[in-house]
Design an enzyme around this catalytic site. Sequence first.
Site, PDB file in Angstrom:
ATOM      1  CG  ASN A 191      39.436  42.783  75.807  1.00 57.93           C
ATOM      2  OD1 ASN A 191      38.633  43.575  75.309  1.00 57.93           O
ATOM      3  ND2 ASN A 191      40.613  43.177  76.287  1.00 57.93           N
ATOM      4  NE  ARG A 192      33.285  37.194  73.706  1.00 60.96           N
ATOM      5  CZ  ARG A 192      33.352  36.509  72.571  1.00 60.96           C
ATOM      6  NH1 ARG A 192      33.265  37.140  71.407  1.00 60.96           N
ATOM      7  NH2 ARG A 192      33.523  35.204  72.612  1.00 60.96           N
TER       8      ARG A 192
END
Length: 226
Positions: A34-35
Amino acid sequence: AMLGPEARPLAGRHILVTAGPTHEPIDPVRFIANRSSGKQGYAIAEAAEALGACVTLVSGPTDLAAPPGVRRLNVETAEEMLAAVENALPADAAIFAAAVADWRVAENPSAKLKKSGGAPTLALTENPDILKTIAAREDRPALVVGFAAETGDAAAKGQEKRRSKGCDWIVANDVSPESGVFGSDENDVTLVTGESAEDWPRMRKAEVARRLMTRIAEALEGRPYL
Ligand code: CTP
Ligand code: CA
């Protein structure tokens, strides 16, 4: 200048922090991620150290350097993160800032998936909830703080998440695309403690970290040492 003891209110305390994303393998060369940049969690670890704490930072993969004086334990997956956190206990307070992957691939083959095998269908399974698991332990830290990345009413969603996780405080942050906080050096948070919620102005992640750790130091004041 000499620092008075009031400048190091966390001296003698062990503070545990999780940060960063987790990487969940698909096969030996691929993963789901994920970011999360890890910046907020690293800033919290740094702020805790500056206030005199002994800090353990359990970190998923990031580009960040460990803050000086902080013991960093590097992990990849949610399961590894849970094990590292459990091994690092006891702690006076724990702050769960990691963006833990909610799911992992149920079975990951030991050999690389080949294109010639056709597009794979990945079956996912739920990861352990690290925050909830630690908050439920009998020997839990005196103060367990979670984060809640929300879009919309952060205070209401933070209250709900606080109840469902069994933690003491929730730092709810607005991650709607227009807030622009993802990966940025600033954050827009609401601190949910008990039934009350405080909206903090948008500020640098380092400042959020200093304020949060100062509040945690106040909450630990007068409590017995480990
Ligand atoms: N968290 C955790 N372990 C997980 C998932 C989340 O420790 N497997 C922690 C995060 O570090 C954060 C808090 O739980 O402190 C809330 O994470 P969040 O993703 O907002 O909540 P979820 O319960 O996963 O719910 P959802 O993603 O569906 O909103
Ligand atoms: Ca989640």
